[in-house]
Design a protein around this motif. Structure first.
Motif, PDB file in Angstrom:
ATOM      1  N   PHE A   1      -8.247 -33.867  47.617  1.00  9.10           N
ATOM      2  CA  PHE A   1      -7.186 -34.776  48.051  1.00  9.10           C
ATOM      3  C   PHE A   1      -6.097 -34.988  47.007  1.00  9.10           C
ATOM      4  O   PHE A   1      -4.932 -35.139  47.359  1.00  9.10           O
ATOM      5  CB  PHE A   1      -7.792 -36.127  48.431  1.00  9.10           C
ATOM      6  CG  PHE A   1      -8.976 -36.028  49.343  1.00  9.10           C
ATOM      7  CD1 PHE A   1      -8.831 -35.590  50.648  1.00  9.10           C
ATOM      8  CD2 PHE A   1     -10.246 -36.343  48.896  1.00  9.10           C
ATOM      9  CE1 PHE A   1      -9.921 -35.493  51.502  1.00  9.10           C
ATOM     10  CE2 PHE A   1     -11.349 -36.257  49.737  1.00  9.10           C
ATOM     11  CZ  PHE A   1     -11.180 -35.821  51.040  1.00  9.10           C
TER      12      PHE A   1
ATOM     13  N   ALA B   1      -6.228 -41.308  56.739  1.00  6.82           N
ATOM     14  CA  ALA B   1      -7.185 -41.077  55.651  1.00  6.82           C
ATOM     15  C   ALA B   1      -8.545 -40.676  56.210  1.00  6.82           C
ATOM     16  O   ALA B   1      -9.257 -39.843  55.622  1.00  6.82           O
ATOM     17  CB  ALA B   1      -7.306 -42.325  54.785  1.00  6.82           C
TER      18      ALA B   1
ATOM     19  N   GLN C   1      -8.431 -37.107  56.814  1.00  5.63           N
ATOM     20  CA  GLN C   1      -8.599 -36.374  55.557  1.00  5.63           C
ATOM     21  C   GLN C   1     -10.066 -36.335  55.136  1.00  5.63           C
ATOM     22  O   GLN C   1     -10.559 -35.308  54.653  1.00  5.63           O
ATOM     23  CB  GLN C   1      -7.769 -37.043  54.461  1.00  5.63           C
ATOM     24  CG  GLN C   1      -6.269 -36.886  54.606  1.00  5.63           C
ATOM     25  CD  GLN C   1      -5.805 -35.475  54.302  1.00  5.63           C
ATOM     26  OE1 GLN C   1      -6.412 -34.754  53.520  1.00  5.63           O
ATOM     27  NE2 GLN C   1      -4.729 -35.073  54.953  1.00  5.63           N
TER      28      GLN C   1
ATOM     29  N   GLY D   1      -4.856 -29.474  50.918  1.00  5.20           N
ATOM     30  CA  GLY D   1      -4.684 -30.891  50.626  1.00  5.20           C
ATOM     31  C   GLY D   1      -3.249 -31.331  50.473  1.00  5.20           C
ATOM     32  O   GLY D   1      -2.989 -32.525  50.241  1.00  5.20           O
TER      33      GLY D   1
ATOM     34  N   GLY E   1       0.787 -37.606  52.083  1.00  6.90           N
ATOM     35  CA  GLY E   1       0.233 -37.724  50.734  1.00  6.90           C
ATOM     36  C   GLY E   1      -0.438 -39.069  50.505  1.00  6.90           C
ATOM     37  O   GLY E   1      -1.412 -39.160  49.753  1.00  6.90           O
TER      38      GLY E   1
ATOM     39  N   SER F   1      -4.026 -39.073  51.668  1.00  8.72           N
ATOM     40  CA  SER F   1      -4.862 -38.307  50.736  1.00  8.72           C
ATOM     41  C   SER F   1      -5.313 -39.179  49.570  1.00  8.72           C
ATOM     42  O   SER F   1      -6.469 -39.102  49.124  1.00  8.72           O
ATOM     43  CB  SER F   1      -4.094 -37.092  50.223  1.00  8.72           C
ATOM     44  OG  SER F   1      -3.768 -36.208  51.279  1.00  8.72           O
TER      45      SER F   1
ATOM     46  N   GLN G   1       1.294 -39.077  46.170  1.00 14.58           N
ATOM     47  CA  GLN G   1       0.239 -38.106  45.867  1.00 14.58           C
ATOM     48  C   GLN G   1       0.526 -37.353  44.575  1.00 14.58           C
ATOM     49  O   GLN G   1      -0.386 -37.066  43.794  1.00 14.58           O
ATOM     50  CB  GLN G   1       0.094 -37.121  47.027  1.00 14.58           C
ATOM     51  CG  GLN G   1      -1.105 -36.188  46.886  1.00 14.58           C
ATOM     52  CD  GLN G   1      -1.221 -35.230  48.068  1.00 14.58           C
ATOM     53  OE1 GLN G   1      -0.290 -35.088  48.867  1.00 14.58           O
ATOM     54  NE2 GLN G   1      -2.360 -34.569  48.186  1.00 14.58           N
TER      55      GLN G   1
ATOM     56  N   LYS H   1       2.757 -29.869  46.237  1.00 17.16           N
ATOM     57  CA  LYS H   1       3.418 -30.874  47.071  1.00 17.16           C
ATOM     58  C   LYS H   1       4.916 -30.925  46.781  1.00 17.16           C
ATOM     59  O   LYS H   1       5.740 -31.034  47.704  1.00 17.16           O
ATOM     60  CB  LYS H   1       2.803 -32.246  46.807  1.00 17.16           C
ATOM     61  CG  LYS H   1       3.153 -33.300  47.845  1.00 17.16           C
ATOM     62  CD  LYS H   1       2.320 -33.107  49.098  1.00 17.16           C
ATOM     63  CE  LYS H   1       2.418 -34.293  50.024  1.00 17.16           C
ATOM     64  NZ  LYS H   1       1.459 -34.193  51.137  1.00 17.16           N
TER      65      LYS H   1
END
Length: 443
Positions: free
Chosen positions: A107, A426, A429, A82, A87, A90, A138, A116
Protein backbone atom coordinates in the motif's frame (compact mmCIF):
# COMPACT_ATOMS: atom_id res chain seq x y z
CA UNK A 1 4.75 14.91 44.16
CA UNK A 2 6.77 17.63 42.44
CA UNK A 3 8.47 16.65 39.19
CA UNK A 4 12.07 15.59 39.54
CA UNK A 5 13.56 18.45 37.57
CA UNK A 6 17.14 17.23 37.23
CA UNK A 7 16.02 13.71 36.38
CA UNK A 8 13.71 14.98 33.66
CA UNK A 9 16.41 17.23 32.20
CA UNK A 10 18.90 14.38 32.19
CA UNK A 11 16.44 12.04 30.51
CA UNK A 12 15.62 14.67 27.88
CA UNK A 13 19.18 15.57 26.89
CA UNK A 14 21.26 12.48 27.65
CA UNK A 15 19.26 9.92 25.68
CA UNK A 16 20.84 10.21 22.23
CA UNK A 17 18.23 7.87 20.70
CA UNK A 18 15.52 10.41 21.41
CA UNK A 19 17.35 13.15 19.51
CA UNK A 20 18.30 10.90 16.62
CA UNK A 21 14.66 9.91 16.21
CA UNK A 22 13.59 13.55 16.27
CA UNK A 23 16.23 14.53 13.73
CA UNK A 24 15.25 11.70 11.38
CA UNK A 25 11.53 12.53 11.52
CA UNK A 26 12.12 16.25 10.96
CA UNK A 27 14.54 15.62 8.09
CA UNK A 28 12.17 13.21 6.35
CA UNK A 29 9.26 15.63 6.84
CA UNK A 30 11.29 18.35 5.13
CA UNK A 31 12.13 15.88 2.37
CA UNK A 32 8.44 15.03 1.98
CA UNK A 33 7.60 18.72 1.67
CA UNK A 34 10.27 19.20 -1.00
CA UNK A 35 9.03 16.16 -2.88
CA UNK A 36 5.45 17.43 -2.94
CA UNK A 37 6.69 20.79 -4.24
CA UNK A 38 8.45 18.94 -7.07
CA UNK A 39 5.35 16.82 -7.66
CA UNK A 40 3.23 19.98 -7.87
CA UNK A 41 5.57 21.43 -10.50
CA UNK A 42 5.53 18.17 -12.48
CA UNK A 43 1.73 17.90 -12.56
CA UNK A 44 1.28 21.54 -13.52
CA UNK A 45 3.74 21.12 -16.39
CA UNK A 46 1.93 17.96 -17.50
CA UNK A 47 -1.48 19.64 -17.55
CA UNK A 48 -0.03 22.70 -19.26
CA UNK A 49 1.42 20.47 -21.96
CA UNK A 50 -1.98 18.85 -22.48
CA UNK A 51 -3.66 22.21 -23.00
CA UNK A 52 -0.92 23.17 -25.46
CA UNK A 53 -1.58 19.97 -27.41
CA UNK A 54 -5.33 20.61 -27.33
CA UNK A 55 -4.73 24.05 -28.82
CA UNK A 56 -3.12 22.43 -31.88
CA UNK A 57 -6.31 20.59 -32.87
CA UNK A 58 -9.63 20.21 -31.08
CA UNK A 59 -9.84 16.49 -31.87
CA UNK A 60 -6.44 15.50 -30.41
CA UNK A 61 -7.87 14.64 -26.94
CA UNK A 62 -10.14 12.06 -28.60
CA UNK A 63 -6.98 10.10 -29.38
CA UNK A 64 -4.50 11.31 -26.77
CA UNK A 65 -6.64 11.01 -23.63
CA UNK A 66 -7.60 7.33 -24.19
CA UNK A 67 -3.95 6.49 -24.94
CA UNK A 68 -2.74 8.10 -21.70
CA UNK A 69 -5.43 6.39 -19.62
CA UNK A 70 -4.65 3.01 -21.17
CA UNK A 71 -0.89 3.48 -20.67
CA UNK A 72 -1.30 4.36 -16.98
CA UNK A 73 -3.54 1.37 -16.26
CA UNK A 74 -1.23 -0.95 -18.20
CA UNK A 75 1.73 0.15 -16.08
CA UNK A 76 -0.28 -0.15 -12.87
CA UNK A 77 -1.46 -3.66 -13.72
CA UNK A 78 2.00 -4.71 -14.83
CA UNK A 79 4.23 -3.33 -12.08
CA UNK A 80 2.58 -0.91 -9.63
CA UNK A 81 -0.72 -2.34 -8.38
CA UNK A 82 -0.62 -0.21 -5.25
CA UNK A 83 -0.37 3.05 -7.21
CA UNK A 84 -3.96 3.04 -8.51
CA UNK A 85 -6.59 5.46 -7.32
CA UNK A 86 -6.44 8.36 -4.91
CA UNK A 87 -3.78 7.10 -2.51
CA UNK A 88 -5.64 8.04 0.66
CA UNK A 89 -7.40 4.63 0.92
CA UNK A 90 -3.99 2.98 0.54
CA UNK A 91 -2.61 4.89 3.53
CA UNK A 92 -5.72 4.07 5.60
CA UNK A 93 -5.30 0.40 4.63
CA UNK A 94 -1.64 0.48 5.66
CA UNK A 95 -2.73 1.79 9.07
CA UNK A 96 -5.15 -1.10 9.59
CA UNK A 97 -4.31 -3.39 12.49
CA UNK A 98 -4.57 -6.46 10.25
CA UNK A 99 -1.62 -5.29 8.11
CA UNK A 100 1.81 -6.38 9.34
CA UNK A 101 5.11 -4.68 8.57
CA UNK A 102 5.86 -7.05 5.67
CA UNK A 103 2.54 -6.34 3.94
CA UNK A 104 2.62 -2.53 4.22
CA UNK A 105 4.66 -2.25 1.04
CA UNK A 106 1.55 -3.37 -0.85
CA UNK A 107 0.00 0.00 0.00
CA UNK A 108 2.78 2.46 0.85
CA UNK A 109 6.46 2.45 -0.05
CA UNK A 110 9.17 4.57 -1.63
CA UNK A 111 8.78 2.65 -4.90
CA UNK A 112 5.04 3.35 -4.98
CA UNK A 113 5.70 7.01 -4.15
CA UNK A 114 7.89 7.43 -7.24
CA UNK A 115 5.40 5.51 -9.41
CA UNK A 116 2.50 7.57 -8.06
CA UNK A 117 4.19 10.84 -9.02
CA UNK A 118 4.92 9.74 -12.57
CA UNK A 119 1.60 8.01 -13.22
CA UNK A 120 -0.48 10.90 -11.87
CA UNK A 121 1.49 13.26 -14.10
CA UNK A 122 0.76 11.07 -17.13
CA UNK A 123 -2.94 11.09 -16.24
CA UNK A 124 -2.95 14.89 -16.18
CA UNK A 125 -0.91 14.91 -19.37
CA UNK A 126 -3.93 13.16 -20.86
CA UNK A 127 -6.36 15.73 -19.44
CA UNK A 128 -8.15 13.29 -17.11
CA UNK A 129 -10.30 14.82 -14.38
CA UNK A 130 -8.03 13.94 -11.45
CA UNK A 131 -6.17 15.82 -8.76
CA UNK A 132 -2.72 15.57 -7.22
CA UNK A 133 -3.81 16.04 -3.59
CA UNK A 134 -4.81 12.44 -2.79
CA UNK A 135 -1.65 11.06 -4.43
CA UNK A 136 0.38 13.56 -2.38
CA UNK A 137 -0.87 11.80 0.77
CA UNK A 138 0.42 8.41 -0.39
CA UNK A 139 3.66 9.89 -1.72
CA UNK A 140 4.52 11.73 1.50
CA UNK A 141 3.51 8.70 3.59
CA UNK A 142 5.86 6.51 1.56
CA UNK A 143 8.72 8.93 2.13
CA UNK A 144 8.05 9.17 5.87
CA UNK A 145 7.75 5.39 6.18
CA UNK A 146 11.24 5.16 4.68
CA UNK A 147 12.51 6.91 7.80
CA UNK A 148 11.93 3.72 9.80
CA UNK A 149 15.23 2.23 8.68
CA UNK A 150 17.15 5.21 10.05
CA UNK A 151 15.53 5.23 13.47
CA UNK A 152 17.50 3.77 16.39
CA UNK A 153 16.45 0.44 17.84
CA UNK A 154 13.56 0.57 20.31
CA UNK A 155 12.58 4.04 19.12
CA UNK A 156 9.22 5.27 20.40
CA UNK A 157 8.35 6.48 16.87
CA UNK A 158 6.28 3.76 15.22
CA UNK A 159 5.39 3.02 11.61
CA UNK A 160 1.83 4.04 12.45
CA UNK A 161 3.01 7.47 13.55
CA UNK A 162 5.21 7.88 10.47
CA UNK A 163 2.34 7.00 8.14
CA UNK A 164 -0.02 9.45 9.84
CA UNK A 165 2.61 12.18 9.79
CA UNK A 166 3.48 11.54 6.16
CA UNK A 167 -0.09 11.43 4.90
CA UNK A 168 -1.01 14.63 6.70
CA UNK A 169 2.22 16.29 5.57
CA UNK A 170 1.13 15.59 2.00
CA UNK A 171 -2.08 17.59 2.56
CA UNK A 172 -0.19 20.38 4.32
CA UNK A 173 2.38 20.70 1.53
CA UNK A 174 0.12 20.35 -1.51
CA UNK A 175 -2.39 22.96 -0.28
CA UNK A 176 0.02 25.20 1.69
CA UNK A 177 -2.29 24.55 4.66
CA UNK A 178 -0.42 23.23 7.75
CA UNK A 179 -3.48 23.46 10.01
CA UNK A 180 -5.55 21.39 7.58
CA UNK A 181 -2.78 18.80 7.56
CA UNK A 182 -2.99 18.41 11.32
CA UNK A 183 -6.78 18.09 11.20
CA UNK A 184 -6.57 15.56 8.36
CA UNK A 185 -4.25 13.42 10.49
CA UNK A 186 -6.90 13.28 13.20
CA UNK A 187 -10.10 13.16 11.15
CA UNK A 188 -9.08 11.49 7.91
CA UNK A 189 -6.32 9.01 8.75
CA UNK A 190 -6.27 8.11 12.41
CA UNK A 191 -9.27 8.21 14.71
CA UNK A 192 -7.00 7.55 17.70
CA UNK A 193 -3.70 9.35 17.08
CA UNK A 194 -0.71 8.46 19.19
CA UNK A 195 -0.33 10.69 22.20
CA UNK A 196 3.24 9.91 23.10
CA UNK A 197 4.76 11.41 19.97
CA UNK A 198 1.94 13.67 18.86
CA UNK A 199 4.10 16.77 19.29
CA UNK A 200 6.84 15.38 17.06
CA UNK A 201 4.33 14.19 14.46
CA UNK A 202 2.59 17.57 14.37
CA UNK A 203 5.98 19.29 14.07
CA UNK A 204 6.74 17.16 11.02
CA UNK A 205 3.38 17.97 9.42
CA UNK A 206 3.79 21.70 9.97
CA UNK A 207 7.40 21.62 8.72
CA UNK A 208 6.31 20.00 5.44
CA UNK A 209 3.80 22.79 4.96
CA UNK A 210 6.37 25.44 5.78
CA UNK A 211 8.81 23.97 3.27
CA UNK A 212 6.14 24.30 0.58
CA UNK A 213 5.36 27.86 1.64
CA UNK A 214 9.04 28.85 1.64
CA UNK A 215 9.47 27.65 -1.95
CA UNK A 216 6.08 28.44 -3.48
CA UNK A 217 5.62 31.66 -1.52
CA UNK A 218 3.26 32.62 1.28
CA UNK A 219 0.30 33.24 -0.99
CA UNK A 220 -2.85 31.20 -0.54
CA UNK A 221 -3.80 28.46 -2.99
CA UNK A 222 -6.63 30.41 -4.64
CA UNK A 223 -5.92 33.93 -3.38
CA UNK A 224 -7.84 35.94 -0.80
CA UNK A 225 -11.58 36.46 -0.97
CA UNK A 226 -12.97 39.70 0.38
CA UNK A 227 -16.46 39.49 1.83
CA UNK A 228 -17.65 42.78 3.39
CA UNK A 229 -20.32 41.18 5.55
CA UNK A 230 -22.32 37.97 5.59
CA UNK A 231 -25.79 38.68 6.94
CA UNK A 232 -29.15 37.00 7.06
CA UNK A 233 -29.50 37.33 3.30
CA UNK A 234 -26.85 34.59 2.97
CA UNK A 235 -28.84 32.02 4.96
CA UNK A 236 -31.08 30.83 2.12
CA UNK A 237 -28.39 30.53 -0.57
CA UNK A 238 -25.96 29.05 1.96
CA UNK A 239 -28.46 26.41 3.07
CA UNK A 240 -29.37 25.58 -0.53
CA UNK A 241 -25.68 25.19 -1.37
CA UNK A 242 -25.13 22.90 1.61
CA UNK A 243 -28.10 20.69 0.70
CA UNK A 244 -27.21 20.49 -3.02
CA UNK A 245 -23.55 19.81 -2.25
CA UNK A 246 -24.55 17.11 0.22
CA UNK A 247 -26.80 15.39 -2.30
CA UNK A 248 -24.42 15.58 -5.27
CA UNK A 249 -21.32 14.87 -3.19
CA UNK A 250 -23.03 11.86 -1.63
CA UNK A 251 -24.01 10.69 -5.11
CA UNK A 252 -20.43 10.99 -6.37
CA UNK A 253 -19.13 9.14 -3.31
CA UNK A 254 -21.66 6.35 -3.80
CA UNK A 255 -20.80 6.04 -7.50
CA UNK A 256 -17.09 5.84 -6.72
CA UNK A 257 -17.53 3.22 -4.02
CA UNK A 258 -19.78 1.00 -6.11
CA UNK A 259 -17.80 1.23 -9.34
CA UNK A 260 -14.35 0.82 -7.76
CA UNK A 261 -15.47 -2.10 -5.62
CA UNK A 262 -17.01 -3.87 -8.60
CA UNK A 263 -20.62 -3.64 -7.44
CA UNK A 264 -23.13 -4.31 -8.73
CA UNK A 265 -21.85 -7.09 -10.93
CA UNK A 266 -22.76 -6.78 -14.58
CA UNK A 267 -21.41 -6.66 -18.09
CA UNK A 268 -19.51 -3.42 -17.58
CA UNK A 269 -17.90 -4.67 -14.36
CA UNK A 270 -17.00 -7.97 -16.05
CA UNK A 271 -15.46 -6.12 -19.00
CA UNK A 272 -13.44 -3.91 -16.61
CA UNK A 273 -12.08 -6.96 -14.83
CA UNK A 274 -11.38 -8.91 -17.99
CA UNK A 275 -9.96 -6.08 -20.15
CA UNK A 276 -8.77 -3.33 -17.76
CA UNK A 277 -6.59 -1.54 -20.30
CA UNK A 278 -9.31 -1.44 -22.95
CA UNK A 279 -11.79 -0.28 -20.32
CA UNK A 280 -9.42 2.55 -19.32
CA UNK A 281 -9.15 3.61 -22.96
CA UNK A 282 -12.95 3.68 -23.22
CA UNK A 283 -13.16 5.80 -20.07
CA UNK A 284 -10.53 8.12 -21.53
CA UNK A 285 -12.64 8.53 -24.64
CA UNK A 286 -15.69 9.46 -22.53
CA UNK A 287 -13.62 12.05 -20.64
CA UNK A 288 -12.34 13.44 -23.94
CA UNK A 289 -15.88 13.72 -25.35
CA UNK A 290 -17.06 15.56 -22.23
CA UNK A 291 -14.09 17.91 -22.53
CA UNK A 292 -14.72 18.61 -26.21
CA UNK A 293 -18.42 19.31 -25.56
CA UNK A 294 -17.57 21.79 -22.77
CA UNK A 295 -14.77 23.42 -24.82
CA UNK A 296 -12.11 22.07 -22.46
CA UNK A 297 -13.74 23.13 -19.17
CA UNK A 298 -13.89 19.61 -17.69
CA UNK A 299 -10.32 18.61 -18.57
CA UNK A 300 -7.74 18.32 -15.80
CA UNK A 301 -7.92 19.03 -12.09
CA UNK A 302 -10.12 22.12 -12.36
CA UNK A 303 -7.73 24.46 -10.53
CA UNK A 304 -7.66 27.09 -13.28
CA UNK A 305 -11.44 26.97 -13.56
CA UNK A 306 -11.91 27.46 -9.80
CA UNK A 307 -9.37 30.27 -9.66
CA UNK A 308 -11.14 32.02 -12.54
CA UNK A 309 -14.50 31.80 -10.77
CA UNK A 310 -13.09 33.31 -7.57
CA UNK A 311 -11.44 36.10 -9.54
CA UNK A 312 -14.65 36.82 -11.42
CA UNK A 313 -12.86 36.19 -14.69
CA UNK A 314 -14.81 33.10 -15.70
CA UNK A 315 -18.39 31.97 -15.88
CA UNK A 316 -19.59 28.47 -16.55
CA UNK A 317 -22.72 26.97 -18.06
CA UNK A 318 -25.03 25.29 -15.58
CA UNK A 319 -24.33 21.93 -17.20
CA UNK A 320 -20.67 22.13 -16.09
CA UNK A 321 -21.44 20.68 -12.64
CA UNK A 322 -22.99 17.54 -14.13
CA UNK A 323 -20.32 17.09 -16.82
CA UNK A 324 -17.42 17.64 -14.39
CA UNK A 325 -18.97 15.17 -11.95
CA UNK A 326 -19.27 12.59 -14.74
CA UNK A 327 -15.71 13.24 -15.92
CA UNK A 328 -14.37 12.83 -12.39
CA UNK A 329 -16.31 9.61 -11.79
CA UNK A 330 -15.28 8.07 -15.12
CA UNK A 331 -11.63 9.11 -14.63
CA UNK A 332 -11.53 7.37 -11.25
CA UNK A 333 -13.43 4.34 -12.57
CA UNK A 334 -10.81 3.87 -15.29
CA UNK A 335 -8.32 2.75 -12.63
CA UNK A 336 -5.66 5.41 -13.17
CA UNK A 337 -3.65 7.11 -10.42
CA UNK A 338 -5.26 10.33 -9.23
CA UNK A 339 -7.46 11.86 -6.58
CA UNK A 340 -10.78 13.71 -6.38
CA UNK A 341 -9.93 16.65 -4.09
CA UNK A 342 -9.28 19.25 -6.81
CA UNK A 343 -12.17 18.12 -9.08
CA UNK A 344 -14.49 18.18 -6.04
CA UNK A 345 -13.42 21.74 -5.29
CA UNK A 346 -14.09 22.71 -8.91
CA UNK A 347 -17.56 21.12 -8.87
CA UNK A 348 -18.41 22.78 -5.56
CA UNK A 349 -17.12 26.15 -6.74
CA UNK A 350 -19.30 26.04 -9.86
CA UNK A 351 -22.33 24.84 -7.91
CA UNK A 352 -21.94 27.66 -5.37
CA UNK A 353 -21.51 30.17 -8.18
CA UNK A 354 -24.63 28.95 -9.98
CA UNK A 355 -26.79 29.10 -6.85
CA UNK A 356 -25.47 32.56 -5.99
CA UNK A 357 -26.38 33.79 -9.48
CA UNK A 358 -29.78 32.07 -9.34
CA UNK A 359 -30.67 33.82 -6.07
CA UNK A 360 -28.97 37.10 -7.05
CA UNK A 361 -26.60 37.05 -4.08
CA UNK A 362 -24.18 40.01 -4.46
CA UNK A 363 -20.98 38.39 -3.12
CA UNK A 364 -20.26 35.54 -5.52
CA UNK A 365 -16.84 34.57 -4.00
CA UNK A 366 -18.53 33.79 -0.67
CA UNK A 367 -20.97 31.39 -2.33
CA UNK A 368 -18.14 29.82 -4.32
CA UNK A 369 -16.14 29.20 -1.13
CA UNK A 370 -19.19 27.66 0.56
CA UNK A 371 -19.71 25.38 -2.43
CA UNK A 372 -16.07 24.27 -2.34
CA UNK A 373 -16.20 23.42 1.37
CA UNK A 374 -19.61 21.79 1.13
CA UNK A 375 -18.92 19.56 -1.86
CA UNK A 376 -15.51 18.47 -0.57
CA UNK A 377 -17.04 17.65 2.84
CA UNK A 378 -19.87 15.72 1.21
CA UNK A 379 -17.59 13.70 -1.04
CA UNK A 380 -14.98 12.83 1.59
CA UNK A 381 -17.19 13.04 4.72
CA UNK A 382 -14.41 14.88 6.55
CA UNK A 383 -16.20 18.17 7.31
CA UNK A 384 -13.64 19.71 9.68
CA UNK A 385 -10.73 19.05 7.34
CA UNK A 386 -12.73 20.35 4.38
CA UNK A 387 -13.72 23.68 5.87
CA UNK A 388 -10.18 24.28 7.20
CA UNK A 389 -8.68 23.48 3.79
CA UNK A 390 -10.96 25.96 2.04
CA UNK A 391 -10.53 28.57 4.78
CA UNK A 392 -6.73 28.42 4.48
CA UNK A 393 -6.71 28.14 0.68
CA UNK A 394 -8.74 31.29 0.10
CA UNK A 395 -7.71 33.18 3.24
CA UNK A 396 -11.35 33.14 4.24
CA UNK A 397 -11.00 33.51 8.01
CA UNK A 398 -13.94 35.92 8.05
CA UNK A 399 -16.13 33.03 6.90
CA UNK A 400 -15.08 30.46 9.50
CA UNK A 401 -18.55 29.84 10.95
CA UNK A 402 -20.27 29.84 7.56
CA UNK A 403 -17.75 27.40 6.07
CA UNK A 404 -18.02 25.14 9.11
CA UNK A 405 -21.82 25.10 9.06
CA UNK A 406 -21.96 24.39 5.32
CA UNK A 407 -19.43 21.54 5.65
CA UNK A 408 -21.27 19.92 8.55
CA UNK A 409 -24.70 20.10 6.87
CA UNK A 410 -23.37 18.82 3.54
CA UNK A 411 -21.53 15.95 5.23
CA UNK A 412 -24.65 15.00 7.21
CA UNK A 413 -26.73 14.90 4.00
CA UNK A 414 -24.05 12.84 2.26
CA UNK A 415 -24.08 10.23 5.05
CA UNK A 416 -27.71 9.45 4.25
CA UNK A 417 -26.71 8.54 0.69
CA UNK A 418 -23.30 6.94 0.94
CA UNK A 419 -20.85 5.22 3.22
CA UNK A 420 -17.57 7.08 3.92
CA UNK A 421 -15.57 7.14 0.69
CA UNK A 422 -12.02 6.54 1.82
CA UNK A 423 -12.65 3.92 4.49
CA UNK A 424 -14.87 1.99 2.07
CA UNK A 425 -12.17 2.07 -0.61
CA UNK A 426 -9.60 1.10 2.03
CA UNK A 427 -11.57 -2.13 2.50
CA UNK A 428 -11.17 -2.73 -1.24
CA UNK A 429 -7.43 -2.23 -0.86
CA UNK A 430 -7.29 -4.65 2.08
CA UNK A 431 -8.77 -7.35 -0.16
CA UNK A 432 -5.37 -7.37 -1.92
CA UNK A 433 -3.71 -8.86 1.16
CA UNK A 434 -2.46 -12.42 0.67
CA UNK A 435 -4.68 -15.03 2.33
CA UNK A 436 -3.70 -16.02 5.83
CA UNK A 437 -2.06 -19.45 6.14
CA UNK A 438 -4.44 -22.19 7.30
CA UNK A 439 -4.44 -22.88 11.00
CA UNK A 440 -2.56 -25.96 12.08
CA UNK A 441 -4.78 -28.78 13.37
CA UNK A 442 -4.47 -29.44 17.10
CA UNK A 443 -1.99 -32.11 18.03
Amino acid sequence: MEPRFLHNVRREFVDWRLWVARAVVIAMAAGAGLTIVGFTWLTEKALGTFHALRAVAWWLPLVWTPLCAAAVVWLIRRSFAGAAGSGIPSVIAALDSSVDANSRSLFVSMKLAVAKMLLTAVGLLGGLSIGREGPSVQIAAGIMLGAKRWLPARSAVTEHGLLVAGGAAGVAATFNTPLAGVMFAIEGLSRAPEHRNSGLIIAGIVLAGLVAVSILGPGTYFGAIHVPHIGLDAVLPGLLIALCCGALGGLLSRLLIQSLSGRPAGRITAFRQRRPVAFAAACGLVVALLGVVTHGATFGSGYTHTRGLLDGAESTPGIFVLFKLLATWVSAWSGVAGGVFAPALAIGASLGHDIGVLLSYPHAPAMIALGMAGFLAATTQTPLTSFIIVMEMVDGHAMVLSLMACSLVASAVSKTLSRPLYTSLADVQLARLPPAPPAKPPA
